[in-house]
Structures are given as structure tokens and as C-alpha cells.
Design a protein around this motif. Structure first.
Motif, PDB file in Angstrom:
ATOM      1  N   GLY A   1       0.812  -1.199   0.000  1.00 47.89           N
ATOM      2  CA  GLY A   1       0.000   0.000   0.000  1.00 47.89           C
ATOM      3  C   GLY A   1       0.848   1.252   0.000  1.00 47.89           C
ATOM      4  O   GLY A   1       0.328   2.366   0.032  1.00 47.89           O
ATOM      5  N   LEU A   2       2.177   1.054  -0.044  1.00 48.89           N
ATOM      6  CA  LEU A   2       3.129   2.167  -0.005  1.00 48.89           C
ATOM      7  C   LEU A   2       3.859   2.305  -1.332  1.00 48.89           C
ATOM      8  O   LEU A   2       4.929   2.908  -1.405  1.00 48.89           O
ATOM      9  CB  LEU A   2       4.151   1.938   1.120  1.00 48.89           C
ATOM     10  CG  LEU A   2       3.569   1.685   2.515  1.00 48.89           C
ATOM     11  CD1 LEU A   2       4.673   1.283   3.490  1.00 48.89           C
ATOM     12  CD2 LEU A   2       2.822   2.913   3.021  1.00 48.89           C
ATOM     13  N   MET A   3       3.276   1.734  -2.385  1.00 47.63           N
ATOM     14  CA  MET A   3       3.913   1.740  -3.689  1.00 47.63           C
ATOM     15  C   MET A   3       3.404   2.909  -4.540  1.00 47.63           C
ATOM     16  O   MET A   3       2.398   3.530  -4.245  1.00 47.63           O
ATOM     17  CB  MET A   3       3.633   0.419  -4.429  1.00 47.63           C
ATOM     18  CG  MET A   3       3.829  -0.830  -3.590  1.00 47.63           C
ATOM     19  SD  MET A   3       5.454  -0.930  -2.773  1.00 47.63           S
ATOM     20  CE  MET A   3       6.495  -1.164  -4.196  1.00 47.63           C
ATOM     21  N   ARG A   4       4.132   3.170  -5.633  1.00 46.87           N
ATOM     22  CA  ARG A   4       3.718   4.208  -6.572  1.00 46.87           C
ATOM     23  C   ARG A   4       2.525   3.741  -7.400  1.00 46.87           C
ATOM     24  O   ARG A   4       2.182   2.559  -7.412  1.00 46.87           O
ATOM     25  CB  ARG A   4       4.903   4.578  -7.482  1.00 46.87           C
ATOM     26  CG  ARG A   4       5.996   5.340  -6.778  1.00 46.87           C
ATOM     27  CD  ARG A   4       7.250   5.478  -7.612  1.00 46.87           C
ATOM     28  NE  ARG A   4       7.938   4.203  -7.820  1.00 46.87           N
ATOM     29  CZ  ARG A   4       9.206   4.095  -8.197  1.00 46.87           C
ATOM     30  NH1 ARG A   4       9.924   5.174  -8.440  1.00 46.87           N
ATOM     31  NH2 ARG A   4       9.757   2.910  -8.354  1.00 46.87           N
TER      32      ARG A   4
ATOM     33  N   ASN B   1       0.954  -3.635 -11.110  1.00 47.51           N
ATOM     34  CA  ASN B   1       0.674  -4.095 -12.477  1.00 47.51           C
ATOM     35  C   ASN B   1       1.951  -4.187 -13.308  1.00 47.51           C
ATOM     36  O   ASN B   1       2.134  -5.134 -14.089  1.00 47.51           O
ATOM     37  CB  ASN B   1      -0.313  -3.145 -13.159  1.00 47.51           C
ATOM     38  CG  ASN B   1      -1.691  -3.208 -12.534  1.00 47.51           C
ATOM     39  OD1 ASN B   1      -2.032  -4.186 -11.870  1.00 47.51           O
ATOM     40  ND2 ASN B   1      -2.478  -2.160 -12.723  1.00 47.51           N
ATOM     41  N   GLU B   2       2.838  -3.219 -13.137  1.00 50.31           N
ATOM     42  CA  GLU B   2       4.093  -3.217 -13.889  1.00 50.31           C
ATOM     43  C   GLU B   2       4.974  -4.402 -13.496  1.00 50.31           C
ATOM     44  O   GLU B   2       5.615  -5.029 -14.349  1.00 50.31           O
ATOM     45  CB  GLU B   2       4.843  -1.905 -13.652  1.00 50.31           C
ATOM     46  CG  GLU B   2       4.160  -0.693 -14.266  1.00 50.31           C
ATOM     47  CD  GLU B   2       4.859   0.608 -13.911  1.00 50.31           C
ATOM     48  OE1 GLU B   2       5.944   0.536 -13.290  1.00 50.31           O
ATOM     49  OE2 GLU B   2       4.343   1.678 -14.259  1.00 50.31           O
TER      50      GLU B   2
ATOM     51  N   PRO C   1      11.281   1.537   2.249  1.00 52.24           N
ATOM     52  CA  PRO C   1       9.980   1.791   2.893  1.00 52.24           C
ATOM     53  C   PRO C   1       8.950   2.417   1.964  1.00 52.24           C
ATOM     54  O   PRO C   1       7.857   2.754   2.404  1.00 52.24           O
ATOM     55  CB  PRO C   1      10.341   2.780   4.022  1.00 52.24           C
ATOM     56  CG  PRO C   1      11.817   2.756   4.128  1.00 52.24           C
ATOM     57  CD  PRO C   1      12.329   2.419   2.781  1.00 52.24           C
ATOM     58  N   GLY C   2       9.318   2.627   0.689  1.00 52.70           N
ATOM     59  CA  GLY C   2       8.374   3.161  -0.279  1.00 52.70           C
ATOM     60  C   GLY C   2       7.880   4.547   0.091  1.00 52.70           C
ATOM     61  O   GLY C   2       8.621   5.384   0.616  1.00 52.70           O
ATOM     62  N   LEU C   3       6.595   4.781  -0.172  1.00 54.91           N
ATOM     63  CA  LEU C   3       6.014   6.095   0.092  1.00 54.91           C
ATOM     64  C   LEU C   3       5.850   6.368   1.589  1.00 54.91           C
ATOM     65  O   LEU C   3       5.487   7.474   1.979  1.00 54.91           O
ATOM     66  CB  LEU C   3       4.662   6.225  -0.611  1.00 54.91           C
ATOM     67  CG  LEU C   3       4.680   6.065  -2.138  1.00 54.91           C
ATOM     68  CD1 LEU C   3       3.282   6.296  -2.699  1.00 54.91           C
ATOM     69  CD2 LEU C   3       5.680   7.006  -2.790  1.00 54.91           C
ATOM     70  N   GLY C   4       6.144   5.368   2.409  1.00 55.64           N
ATOM     71  CA  GLY C   4       6.040   5.541   3.854  1.00 55.64           C
ATOM     72  C   GLY C   4       6.942   6.625   4.400  1.00 55.64           C
ATOM     73  O   GLY C   4       6.635   7.236   5.430  1.00 55.64           O
ATOM     74  N   ILE C   5       8.058   6.878   3.700  1.00 55.11           N
ATOM     75  CA  ILE C   5       8.963   7.942   4.155  1.00 55.11           C
ATOM     76  C   ILE C   5       8.858   9.184   3.270  1.00 55.11           C
ATOM     77  O   ILE C   5       9.685  10.082   3.357  1.00 55.11           O
ATOM     78  CB  ILE C   5      10.419   7.456   4.227  1.00 55.11           C
ATOM     79  CG1 ILE C   5      10.888   6.929   2.880  1.00 55.11           C
ATOM     80  CG2 ILE C   5      10.582   6.406   5.317  1.00 55.11           C
ATOM     81  CD1 ILE C   5      12.381   6.676   2.810  1.00 55.11           C
ATOM     82  N   ARG C   6       7.826   9.208   2.434  1.00 55.20           N
ATOM     83  CA  ARG C   6       7.528  10.414   1.649  1.00 55.20           C
ATOM     84  C   ARG C   6       6.208  11.049   2.074  1.00 55.20           C
ATOM     85  O   ARG C   6       5.838  12.094   1.560  1.00 55.20           O
ATOM     86  CB  ARG C   6       7.533  10.093   0.147  1.00 55.20           C
ATOM     87  CG  ARG C   6       8.914   9.696  -0.348  1.00 55.20           C
ATOM     88  CD  ARG C   6       8.940   9.351  -1.815  1.00 55.20           C
ATOM     89  NE  ARG C   6      10.279   8.926  -2.219  1.00 55.20           N
ATOM     90  CZ  ARG C   6      10.582   8.420  -3.414  1.00 55.20           C
ATOM     91  NH1 ARG C   6       9.627   8.293  -4.338  1.00 55.20           N
ATOM     92  NH2 ARG C   6      11.815   8.045  -3.703  1.00 55.20           N
TER      93      ARG C   6
ATOM     94  N   ASP D   1       2.810  12.386  -7.287  1.00 56.99           N
ATOM     95  CA  ASP D   1       4.054  11.791  -7.777  1.00 56.99           C
ATOM     96  C   ASP D   1       3.927  11.382  -9.242  1.00 56.99           C
ATOM     97  O   ASP D   1       4.835  11.591 -10.044  1.00 56.99           O
ATOM     98  CB  ASP D   1       4.409  10.579  -6.910  1.00 56.99           C
ATOM     99  CG  ASP D   1       5.740   9.956  -7.302  1.00 56.99           C
ATOM    100  OD1 ASP D   1       6.785  10.566  -7.012  1.00 56.99           O
ATOM    101  OD2 ASP D   1       5.731   8.872  -7.907  1.00 56.99           O
ATOM    102  N   PHE D   2       2.767  10.811  -9.593  1.00 59.95           N
ATOM    103  CA  PHE D   2       2.531  10.422 -10.983  1.00 59.95           C
ATOM    104  C   PHE D   2       2.573  11.635 -11.907  1.00 59.95           C
ATOM    105  O   PHE D   2       3.176  11.601 -12.982  1.00 59.95           O
ATOM    106  CB  PHE D   2       1.189   9.707 -11.115  1.00 59.95           C
ATOM    107  CG  PHE D   2       0.795   9.441 -12.543  1.00 59.95           C
ATOM    108  CD1 PHE D   2       1.346   8.388 -13.253  1.00 59.95           C
ATOM    109  CD2 PHE D   2      -0.112  10.281 -13.185  1.00 59.95           C
ATOM    110  CE1 PHE D   2       0.996   8.162 -14.577  1.00 59.95           C
ATOM    111  CE2 PHE D   2      -0.460  10.067 -14.506  1.00 59.95           C
ATOM    112  CZ  PHE D   2       0.088   9.004 -15.208  1.00 59.95           C
TER     113      PHE D   2
END
Length: 426
Positions: A166-169, A174-175, A307-312, A329-330
Motif C-alpha cells: 500500500g506504499l507503492m507508486r 501491475n508493472e 519503505p516506499g512512500l512511507g517515508i515520503r 508523484d505520478f
């Protein structure tokens, strides 16, 4: 197997840049803390030494330095001075290193990625035998290269696990499924763990606590998947050399505790952890990916933190805040690509700050969120300079975000370099 140069770390500020300069000349080198230098010299039999020095050696360091000199190996001294990083990038410095490596140390320049690829595949095949391996696949460059390297070594003995935290772009899952499940025909398991991660992170704002929770949950998910698969002896992780260096050499703080070397729980339910690219810098990992035949668009993906988007997301993490960040971000990445800057900027992303600001929309006052843009030029993340993005591109990004993303009314651009800041905000 290769000629080796040891960089003895007394100063710490410049050793990573020195290492990159040497490896660019196709000579393998390693950074060694000064207190471990004598043992490493005796065990590794280097062709020569580079001393990364400071003017203020303490008594213990002075004794070590004297003992190193007595080894009577070819030695190059580099002192900690102002603007050393710029000097290290100059043609004159490259020529000086070249003379030291090839004339003085008689190195052969045998550090080549194609050889590293074939050697690694053979070594992994011998080490693993007929055992099963679980690979932590994030979709980033490091783990992707590791996955393909292992796939070429042991084929279907490898199972790759992609954890959808749940912390992905946007569209990341899918990619990953398309590239590795279909294109490379790997054993790929995608785990929907968003609710699990967000539940654990609920109410947590401290950056270090977030990193530790995310790292802990990653390992626990892998352990659970391993038990479903059966006996799994090895876990593969995409640790790279800057992670090792920045997670604690002689005097450094643990800068990257969210990386594999600092974020592992104390008990891991595997026989052994394999880190196939732990000796490589980021650009070397990309070169290895090319040598392995990975498509360019995957090899050249910009770095993405463990940590992905967790630290953003600064402060508390919620699904709503993550969705806001994902969309901003997109848009940023989309406009960078449209401007033809996606290959020239090393890393670029947005940060959802923990700030709200007053604005105006449709003649009404708003009190909404502020988003920061971050874009940097770097080679291996050891140092970075902020990217001078054209104003018209920044303007397009800003206009799109405040128009298309609800509850965002202010965009700022981060113009600090590393050091003094880090690339990520947390």
C-alpha cells in the motif's frame, strides 16, 4: 579473483567518491575502516592501498597508519580537503589514479560487468544447489537485477514475492506482474498486504519507527509466504554497496536504517540471506542489468526506497494521504517525461509534507496541504545536487497538481543538495 585495491578509511568524507573513481577504471576496490585495515590487508592481499586521510589523526590511528606504511605496499594518499569531491571528478585526478593503478600497482583492469554476471551466476548455482530460494522483489532496480540474476542461475527454484504494502507508486503492482511474471516467466507471488501495513503504521509519525515497522513487516510477510511454499533455505535481498557503507563504517551514524543491513529483525526464519549485488554501486547494478539482458526501461528506473512512500508521507500515514501522494508523484513523473528530462535527472519524486497552508480557490479561502518536489542529480546516492528543472516544467507540474489533486494548494521545490540534506525527507 580480481585485482583489489583497499581504500583505508581514516577521513570518511571522500572514500565513496574515491571508490567510484577507481571502479570507473575497471579496478575492483573496497572501503575498509582503519581499525580493520591491517587484518584486511593480510587476508585479502591487495595490489595497492589508498589512504583516505584527515589531518587530525588520533594516537591510535597514527599507530595504525605507521603499521600500514610498514607493509611496504604501493600507497596513494588522499587528504580530506575542501571541495575534494569536485577534485575527484576532474580529468587530472582520473589520470593520477590511472597512473597509480596501472603503472604503480600493475592492475590489469579486469573488473567488468559481463564477467561479474557470469561469475555470479556460476557461484550462485554452486552455492544454492537444489535448494529453494525466496526473493524479495520490490520492482526497483536493485531487487529486479537480483531476481533476474537468480532466475538465470537456478530457474524455477526461485520464487519471487512482491508485497503490495500500500506504499507503492501508482500502477507499480501491475508493472511488476507484467515484467517479471509474464515477460521473464518467473515464479511470482503478489501479496496484498496493504491493510496489514497501514494497521501497523496507524498513529506512527516518527520516521525511524516507520522504517523499523515496515522492515519488520516485510520480513514477516516473506516468512509467511515461505511457509506456504515449503522448505526455503535462502532469502535474496537487493542490498548494494552504498547501503553497506552508509549503514556504519568507522564513525558514521546509521544513515540508512531502512535498508536491509540496518532494518532486519533480530530473528529471521531462513537459513541464510543472499545479497548478490552488495559489492556494487547503483550505476554498476544498472550495468549488470544490461549485461543480463533486462530491458532498458526497467534497468533505468529511478531509485525507490525500501519503505516506499512511507517515508515520503511526512507524519502519520493514512490511505487518503498515500493516495494524494501517489497522484502528485505520478503527475510530476509524467511532466518530467514529457519534457524529455526523465533520463537526465537521476531521481525525482514528490513529498507530502505535514504542513497546511492558506490558499484561494473559486474566490474562496482554502486550508489545504503543501507538496514538495524533489529532483536530484547523482551517480550512486552518496552525494547529490538538486536538479535545475526549467521554470516552465515546474510551472506545468504545479498547475496540474493543484488542479487535479484534491486538497493540495501549494507546491514548493527542494533546492538543497546532499550533504547537508539527504535525498529522501525522512
Amino acid at each position: 579473483m580480481h585485482d583489489l585495491i583497499l581504500i583505508i578509511d581514516f577521513a570518511e568524507q571522500n572514500n565513496q567518491a574515491i571508490a567510484r573513481q577507481i571502479r570507473n577504471l575497471n579496478v575492483f576496490c573496497q572501503v575498509v575502516p582503519s581499525e580493520k585495515a591491517l587484518a584486511q590487508i593480510d587476508s585479502k592481499n591487495p595490489k595497492g592501498l589508498v589512504l583516505s586521510l584527515t589531518q587530525n589523526l588520533n594516537e591510535s590511528e597514527q599507530r595504525i597508519l605507521d603499521a600500514i606504511v610498514e607493509k611496504n605496499l604501493p600507497t596513494f594518499e588522499f587528504s580530506c580537503i575542501e571541495d575534494a569531491s569536485k577534485i575527484l571528478q576532474s580529468p587530472e585526478c582520473e589520470q593520477t589514479f590511472s597512473s597509480f593503478l596501472f603503472d604503480t600497482c600493475q592492475c590489469s583492469g579486469d573488473w567488468k560487468m559481463q564477467d561479474f554476471a557470469s561469475d555470479s551466476i556460476a557461484n550462485l548455482r554452486e552455492k544454492i544447489g537444489d535448494k529453494k530460494v525466496l526473493c524479495a522483489l520490490s520492482g526497483g532496480v536493485d531487487s529486479s537485477v537480483c531476481a533476474v540474476l537468480l532466475h538465470k542461475a537456478i530457474g524455477k527454484q526461485l520464487t519471487c514475492v512482491f508485497v503490495d504494502t500500500g506504499l507503492m507508486r501508482l500502477n507499480e503492482r501491475n508493472e511488476v506482474e507484467e515484467a517479471f511474471g509474464k515477460q521473464f516467466d518467473m515464479n511470482l507471488i503478489c501479496v496484498d498486504a496493504e491493510e496489514r501495513f497501514l494497521s501497523k503504521l496507524s498513529g506512527v509519525s516518527d520516521p525511524e519507527a516507520k522504517r523499523k515497522i515496515i522492515g519488520e513487516e516485510f520480513i514477516r510477510v516473506f516468512e509467511a509466504e515461505a511457509k506456504k511454499i515449503g522448505a526455503v533455505d535462502f532469502l535474496v535481498q537487493g542490498t548494494i554497496y552504498p547501503d553497506i557503507i552508509e549503514s556504519g563504517t568507522k564513525n558514521s551514524a546509521v544513515i540508512k536504517s531502512h535498508h536491509n543491513v540496518g532494518g532486519l529483525p533480530s530473528v529471521v526464519d531462513f537459513k541464510e540471506i543472499i545479497e548478490p549485488v552488495r559489492d556494487l554501486f547503483k550505476d554498476e547494478v544498472r550495468a549488470l542489468g544490461v549485461a543480463l539482458g533486462i530491458p532498458e526501461h526497467l534497468v533505468n528506473r529511478q531509485p525507490f526506497p525500501g519503505p516506499g512512500l512511507g517515508i515520503r508521507v511526512i507524519g502519520e500515514i493514512t490511505k487518503q494521504r498515500l493516495d494524494t501522494l501517489r497522484l502528485t508523484d505520478f503527475i510530476f513523473r509524467d511532466e518530467i517525461a514529457k519534457a524529455g528530462l526523465d533520463k537526465s535527472i537521476w531521481q525525482y519524486f514528490t513529498v507530502l509534507t505535514n504542513l497546511r497552508s492558506v490558499g484561494v480557490s473559486s474566490d474562496e479561502r482554502t486550508y489545504s496541504q503543501a507538496v514538495a518536489l524533489r529532483a536530484v542529480h547523482s551517480v550512486d546516492a552518496m552525494t547529490a545536487s538538486w536538479a535545475r528543472i526549467p521554470y516552465d516544467v515546474l510551472d506545468a507540474v504545479s498547475r496540474r497538481i493543484v488542479t487535479e489533486v484534491p486538497n493540495v494548494n501549494r507546491i514548493v521545490y527542494d533546492v538543497t543538495s546532499k550533504p547537508p540534506s539527504t535525498i529522501e525527507w525522512e
